[in-house]
Design an enzyme around this catalytic site. Structure first.
Site, PDB file in Angstrom:
ATOM      1  N   LYS A  15       0.814  -1.214   0.000  1.00 34.71           N
ATOM      2  CA  LYS A  15       0.000   0.000   0.000  1.00 34.71           C
ATOM      3  C   LYS A  15       0.850   1.268   0.000  1.00 34.71           C
ATOM      4  O   LYS A  15       0.433   2.300  -0.490  1.00 34.71           O
ATOM      5  CB  LYS A  15      -0.919   0.022   1.233  1.00 34.71           C
ATOM      6  N   HIS A  45       0.074  -3.271  15.086  1.00 34.10           N
ATOM      7  CA  HIS A  45       0.748  -2.181  14.364  1.00 34.10           C
ATOM      8  C   HIS A  45       0.803  -1.006  15.336  1.00 34.10           C
ATOM      9  O   HIS A  45      -0.241  -0.544  15.804  1.00 34.10           O
ATOM     10  CB  HIS A  45      -0.053  -1.816  13.111  1.00 34.10           C
ATOM     11  N   GLY A  93       5.482   0.833  10.862  1.00 30.19           N
ATOM     12  CA  GLY A  93       5.724   1.954  11.768  1.00 30.19           C
ATOM     13  C   GLY A  93       7.160   2.441  11.799  1.00 30.19           C
ATOM     14  O   GLY A  93       7.455   3.452  12.438  1.00 30.19           O
ATOM     15  N   GLU A  99       5.687  -5.884   8.736  1.00 31.91           N
ATOM     16  CA  GLU A  99       5.061  -5.334   7.517  1.00 31.91           C
ATOM     17  C   GLU A  99       5.560  -3.907   7.257  1.00 31.91           C
ATOM     18  O   GLU A  99       4.766  -2.962   7.237  1.00 31.91           O
ATOM     19  CB  GLU A  99       3.534  -5.311   7.677  1.00 31.91           C
ATOM     20  N   PRO A 100       6.860  -3.713   7.081  1.00 28.05           N
ATOM     21  CA  PRO A 100       7.355  -2.343   6.881  1.00 28.05           C
ATOM     22  C   PRO A 100       6.950  -1.777   5.526  1.00 28.05           C
ATOM     23  O   PRO A 100       7.042  -2.463   4.512  1.00 28.05           O
ATOM     24  CB  PRO A 100       8.880  -2.515   6.951  1.00 28.05           C
ATOM     25  N   ARG A 150       6.870   2.369   4.893  1.00 31.05           N
ATOM     26  CA  ARG A 150       7.652   3.603   4.865  1.00 31.05           C
ATOM     27  C   ARG A 150       9.168   3.338   4.920  1.00 31.05           C
ATOM     28  O   ARG A 150       9.951   3.979   4.228  1.00 31.05           O
ATOM     29  CB  ARG A 150       7.233   4.444   6.068  1.00 31.05           C
ATOM     30  N   TYR A 169      -2.782  13.742   3.515  1.00 30.39           N
ATOM     31  CA  TYR A 169      -3.197  12.414   3.971  1.00 30.39           C
ATOM     32  C   TYR A 169      -2.225  11.711   4.901  1.00 30.39           C
ATOM     33  O   TYR A 169      -2.582  10.744   5.545  1.00 30.39           O
ATOM     34  CB  TYR A 169      -3.416  11.490   2.761  1.00 30.39           C
ATOM     35  N   ASP A 170      -0.959  12.117   4.906  1.00 32.57           N
ATOM     36  CA  ASP A 170       0.023  11.386   5.715  1.00 32.57           C
ATOM     37  C   ASP A 170       0.484  12.276   6.874  1.00 32.57           C
ATOM     38  O   ASP A 170       1.343  13.137   6.703  1.00 32.57           O
ATOM     39  CB  ASP A 170       1.221  10.991   4.837  1.00 32.57           C
ATOM     40  N   ASP A 216      -7.577  24.713  -7.124  1.00 34.18           N
ATOM     41  CA  ASP A 216      -8.047  24.686  -5.745  1.00 34.18           C
ATOM     42  C   ASP A 216      -7.054  25.375  -4.804  1.00 34.18           C
ATOM     43  O   ASP A 216      -5.848  25.092  -4.858  1.00 34.18           O
ATOM     44  CB  ASP A 216      -8.235  23.215  -5.331  1.00 34.18           C
ATOM     45  N   TYR A 244       3.671   6.753   0.716  1.00 33.16           N
ATOM     46  CA  TYR A 244       2.308   7.289   0.664  1.00 33.16           C
ATOM     47  C   TYR A 244       2.243   8.564  -0.175  1.00 33.16           C
ATOM     48  O   TYR A 244       1.724   9.590   0.248  1.00 33.16           O
ATOM     49  CB  TYR A 244       1.775   7.524   2.089  1.00 33.16           C
TER      50      TYR A 244
HETATM   51  N1  PLP Z   1       0.590  -2.990   7.835  1.00 33.24           N
HETATM   52  C1  PLP Z   1      -0.646  -2.467   7.996  1.00 33.24           C
HETATM   53  C2  PLP Z   1      -1.755  -3.376   8.393  1.00 33.24           C
HETATM   54  C3  PLP Z   1      -0.872  -1.089   7.793  1.00 33.24           C
HETATM   55  O1  PLP Z   1      -2.106  -0.584   7.971  1.00 33.24           O
HETATM   56  C4  PLP Z   1       0.226  -0.271   7.411  1.00 33.24           C
HETATM   57  C5  PLP Z   1       0.043   1.169   7.211  1.00 33.24           C
HETATM   58  O2  PLP Z   1      -1.020   1.727   7.342  1.00 33.24           O
HETATM   59  C6  PLP Z   1       1.486  -0.869   7.231  1.00 33.24           C
HETATM   60  C7  PLP Z   1       1.634  -2.222   7.465  1.00 33.24           C
HETATM   61  C8  PLP Z   1       2.703  -0.070   6.836  1.00 33.24           C
HETATM   62  O3  PLP Z   1       3.042   0.827   7.831  1.00 33.24           O
HETATM   63  P1  PLP Z   1       4.368   1.707   7.723  1.00 33.24           P
HETATM   64  O4  PLP Z   1       4.375   2.340   6.385  1.00 33.24           O
HETATM   65  O5  PLP Z   1       4.267   2.672   8.839  1.00 33.24           O
HETATM   66  O6  PLP Z   1       5.540   0.781   7.910  1.00 33.24           O
END
Ligand code: PLP
Length: 428
Positions: free
Chosen positions: A69, A183, A223, A260-261, A263, A312-313, A341, A369
């Site tokens: 994402k 998380h 995170g 789940e890194p 960022r 958004y971030d 805008d 993001y």
């Molecule tokens: N995993 C989950 C379920 C999340 O919702 C997010 C971010 O919203 C992430 C991983 C990635 O987080 P980060 O970009 O802070 O490492």
């Protein structure tokens, strides 16, 4: 051994005599030659490589599943896949994307807490074990995320007071719970949040084991910071996490630890180049006899495009555009995005040297993001992403991971036209 076949040639190799800065200069010249102001990102894939090495060194017990994402640029997925990370997908679309780029199902976790039924069905048909009748379940717990820019535990996670009841219900329904996830929130500023969350997870493990579950997976989420100069550095987080893991989930406990890194991997890899296409200078009275110039610039990207992170971030509250050539005296500058805008404001009070219409500004740390939430509001084109890899890194991959790798030619280097990755399968 898995073989990834790449159909699109989208990575450029930097000749050893060229720098990223040379590359950006060339792209700017290209833009001028076709009369285009469209902004662009340069994605430095070497940076992903460095990040991955740092992760392996500092968090050796934690297997990273990159959170798609955060930035789903195909070259990013391909590079991370070559390096050997897994992928955390949040939807059917993300699963389809990473599968289409050659990632195999066992390297994918479908970790989004709330999933539409149709996405769950799709994942199960593709061999991704997510919550369907034969799925193994991971219990997401709510943790203290009060020191994070984006808080997630308000929306997701079980509170400690309901954990036992929920696990008992899982037992009644004959569901197989195998682990715990959490998380601490994105843009976390307190390493102790991980320690507390790992301890909380230990309590849930103990409750589950008493109820007869065979617990074997701990997912410590995302995170982690992705750029230098952030309040707390990755090494500090790692130290706290390693100590907490040793205390609550020692290596001989048999518990597999994953993360789940998002960022962390991509933030510093992307630099955005934007064109200044209009300018307004106003005089502001400083004293009765003295006036200072105040600048307003209009640039080719804004909060409806790559700079949506400013809205958004919450971990990305300001940006620091700088001139692609050096400058002198600084003026207060308000920088606006290209759309109609007035919300589209990039800086409010920012001091920088005077720039001219036609100049290009650079913004670092634009990988997290940003491109994923960008729109083409007003039909302004979205920024193009140019992924680059240094010849040095390319040569290293050539020796250790990759048999054939097709790239666009840059500088004096030539590579074959079809891309075939061969990845060593040392992952799980
Ligand atoms: N995993 C989950 C379920 C999340 O919702 C997010 C971010 O919203 C992430 C991983 C990635 O987080 P980060 O970009 O802070 O490492």
């Amino acid at each position: 051994i898995s073989v990834l076949v790449m159909d699109v040639c989208d990575i450029e190799i930097l000749d050893t005599t060229k720098t990223i800065s040379d590359f950006i200069n060339d792209k700017i010249k290209e833009r001028h030659s076709v009369d285009s102001e469209v902004s662009f990102h340069v994605a430095n894939l070497d940076d992903l490589h460095q990040k991955h090495i740092r992760w392996l060194r500092t968090l050796p017990r934690v297997k990273p599943f990159y959170a798609v994402k955060c930035n789903s640029t195909p070259a990013v997925i391909r590079m991370l896949s070559t390096l050997g990370t897994g992928f955390d997908c949040a939807s059917k679309g993300e699963i389809e994307l990473v599968l289409s780029l050659g990632v195999t199902p066992e390297k994918i976790i479908f970790a989004h807490t709330t999933k539409p039924q149709s996405h769950i069905k799709y994942a199960s048909t593709r061999g991704i074990s997510a919550c369907h009748t034969r799925a193994k379940l991971v219990l997401r717990i709510a943790v203290d995320d009060s020191k994070s820019a984006t808080r997630l535990s308000q929306k997701f996670g079980t509170k400690p007071s309901v954990v036992k009841k929920l696990l008992e219900r899982c037992k009644e329904l004959d569901l197989e719970v195998i682990g715990v996830s959490f998380h601490v929130g994105s843009g976390c500023t307190d390493s102790l949040a991980y320690r507390q969350a790992i301890e909380d997870a230990r309590h849930v493990f103990d409750t589950a084991v008493l109820l007869g579950f065979q617990m074997r997976l701990l997912d410590i989420g995302g995170g982690f910071p992705g750029k230098e100069g952030f309040q707390i550095q990755f090494d500090e987080f790692s130290k706290v996490i390693n100590e907490a893991l040793d205390e609550f989930f020692p290596a001989d406990s048999g518990v597999q630890v994953i993360a789940e890194p998002g960022r962390y991997y991509v933030d510093s890899a992307f630099t955005l180049a934007v064109n200044v296409f209009a300018k307004k200078v106003s005089q502001r009275e400083q004293t009765s006899s003295e006036h200072v110039k105040m600048m307003m610039y209009y640039i080719s990207d804004g909060v409806f495009g790559s700079l949506n992170c400013l809205i958004y971030d919450p971990a990305h509250t300001n940006v620091a555009p700088y001139l692609h050539r050096s400058g002198e005296k600084r003026y207060r500058s308000i920088i606006w995005g290209p759309t109609c805008d007035s919300l589209d404001r990039v800086t409010a009070t920012y001091w920088m040297p005077e720039v001219q219409v036609g100049d290009w500004l650079l913004i670092d740390n634009m990988g997290a993001y940003t491109v994923c939430c960008s729109s083409d509001f007003n039909c302004f084109y979205k920024a193009h992403v140019y992924p680059v890899l240094s010849a040095q890194t390319w040569n290293m991959f050539n020796l250790s991971y990759v048999e054939f790798f097709s790239v666009l030619q840059y500088g004096c280097m030539h590579y074959p036209e079809t891309i075939n990755f061969k990845v060593t399968d040392n992952f799980m």
